[in-house]
Design an enzyme around this catalytic site. Structure first.
Site, short mmCIF file in Angstrom:
data_model
loop_
_atom_site.label_atom_id
_atom_site.label_comp_id
_atom_site.label_asym_id
_atom_site.label_seq_id
_atom_site.Cartn_x
_atom_site.Cartn_y
_atom_site.Cartn_z
N LYS A 156 0.84 -1.22 0.00
CA LYS A 156 0.00 0.00 0.00
C LYS A 156 0.86 1.25 0.00
CE LYS A 156 -2.22 -0.93 3.76
NZ LYS A 156 -1.50 -2.18 4.04
N GLU A 182 1.76 7.13 11.35
CA GLU A 182 2.97 6.68 10.64
C GLU A 182 4.10 6.39 11.62
OE1 GLU A 182 4.09 7.21 6.79
OE2 GLU A 182 2.22 6.11 7.05
N ARG A 183 4.93 5.43 11.25
CA ARG A 183 6.20 5.28 11.96
C ARG A 183 7.10 6.45 11.54
NH1 ARG A 183 4.67 0.36 9.95
NH2 ARG A 183 4.33 -1.31 11.47
#
Length: 457
Positions: A156, A182-183
């Site tokens: 993705k 998000e990381r």
């Protein structure tokens, strides 16, 4: 005169506060006296108390701390100088560079009125991505909301980055990215990739990383949508809004609902899941002369497309690309499932007779191949009739042809990425369906651009 309150309890990022003089309104922005911690009013309880979600880390905030009602809602500073920059949920730069700011734009304006979602979408024309499977089977229209559905590890983020590169490079508008949950590493890699591809200067990035409280993750998508609306109205140009990952937005709402003590609905999701999703989806609207096209990555837990959050998000979309683990296991990338993906843009009046006919025939061939796959796996392809063997042969070649090396993944697989014009994609599928490549080796059609790249026999 400032309106002061006192924190009575803090639990899981939610603070209960008392305001003896007057209550702040819902969504009002509150902050401690030193400005270190910020809150947003989520609900009013009784005559003198409210519950507020923390938008910042609440380390050092104690019971009895005084808070002040700022008299406004959460807002960002928007201006053309924000292009090429990274911001947090408050519109503050996080890239270490100074920011002169711009106009103050509230996420919850007092007099916004009912959102005219459909009135402001201009869907004239298609957006070519250069990705064969997308342009042929799920064409994007300007102003569409597009979802990339898939479980973990099916590509993705890689695909959404490729779409950012291909569409931004071809269009003359701007792009806004929302990183929800998000990381930090992923955000850094995205910024580096966009800079290397020379499209960062056309982009604005908002990050609410996974280490941020749920309140920040719940509002970062709305901040990005507000910035997209501002750019669309201010410049009159088309704007692209990329969200990765909107499922984490729903999860942040579930966390907040759980701490507030709300009775959950199916599978533990918040009872107001539909309202939370609609809150951000209905803010994605263009202007009279321009449009906002949104591309949203949607994590599918346990690869279950019937998950309530996934179904709720799906209902707001105009196009859906399902990334399949079964397709990825064959080494076909992008791992798009052609039978479970679809788009309202695949309409004869929109794409034309030739495109529609070819796409329909490709889907019909894949469907017949899927029906035959059980027999093939048990008895072998030799037991099929001549007609069915021909269908299976062409489906296998179409499957390989619709694979494609992406430019953003070139560093990982050492394959030069390609962008294929739609006309070449349609032509290639026509020729395969006509039987011109029935005797071609499958490997010669795998991970190429157009049929011009197939070695001559």
């Amino acid at each position: 005169m400032k309106n002061y309150g006192t924190i009575r309890t803090i639990r899981g990022g939610i603070a209960e506060m008392s305001f003896p003089d007057r209550l702040p309104r819902t969504y009002a922005l509150l902050e401690t006296e030193d400005g270190a911690a910020k809150f947003e009013v989520e609900e009013i309880i009784g005559r003198t108390a409210v519950r507020a979600i923390g938008l910042t880390a609440l380390d050092g905030v104690e019971r009895g701390c005084r808070v002040v009602d700022t008299g406004r809602t959460l807002s960002i500073k928007a201006g053309l100088d924000m292009l090429g920059r990274m911001f947090n949920v408050f519109g503050e730069p996080i890239d270490g560079q100074p920011h002169d700011g711009g106009r103050e734009v509230e996420l919850f304006p007092r007099h916004a009125g009912a959102p005219a979602v459909l009135d402001g979408r201009n869907r004239d024309g298609l957006l070519e991505t250069g990705i064969k499977a997308i342009d042929l089977l799920t064409p994007f229209r300007r102003g569409d909301s597009i979802g990339l559905f898939g479980g973990a590890g099916v590509g993705k983020t890689v695909l959404i980055t490729e779409l950012m590169r291909s569409i931004i490079a071809k269009e003359h508008g701007h792009a806004v990215f929302a990183g929800i949950g998000e990381r930090i590493r992923e955000g850094q890699e995205l910024v580096q990739t966009l800079a290397e591809l020379k499209v960062l200067e056309k982009s604005v990035l908002y990050f609410g990383e996974m280490d941020k409280p749920p309140g920040a993750r719940l509002r970062i998508g709305l901040a990005a949508a507000t910035a997209a609306n501002f750019l669309c109205q201010e410049t009159g140009k088309d704007v692209l809004l990329f969200i990765d990952n909107i499922y984490r937005y729903a999860m942040a709402g579930m966390e907040v609902g759980g701490v507030l003590g709300k009775v959950p609905s199916e599978l533990g999701y918040q009872a107001n899941l539909e309202k939370d999703v609609a809150m951000i989806e209905e803010r994605i609207r263009g202007g009279e002369r321009s449009s906002i096209t949104s591309v949203q990555a949607v994590y599918v837990p346990a690869d279950d497309l019937t998950d309530p959050a996934v179904v709720t998000i799906f209902s707001h979309l105009d196009a859906s690309l399902v990334l399949s683990r079964e397709v990825a296991e064959k080494g076909i990338y992008p791992a798009i499932d052609p039978l479970r993906s679809g788009a309202l843009g695949l309409d004869r009046r929109t794409v034309g007779d030739r495109h529609y006919a070819v796409a329909s025939e490709v889907k019909k061939t894949f469907q017949r191949y899927k029906d035959l796959s059980h027999i093939i796996s048990i008895l072998g392809i030799e037991e099929l009739s001549k007609e069915d063997r021909t269908v299976a042969k062409r489906a296998e070649r179409l499957e390989r042809f619709l694979s494609q090396p992406l430019i953003v993944s070139q560093a990982f697989n050492n394959r030069p990425g390609v962008s294929v014009p739609l006309a070449k994609t349609i032509e290639g599928c026509e020729r395969i369906l006509a039987g011109q490549y029935d005797d071609a080796d499958l490997a010669s059609l795998y991970m190429i651009g157009s049929l011009d790249d197939v070695p001559r026999r």
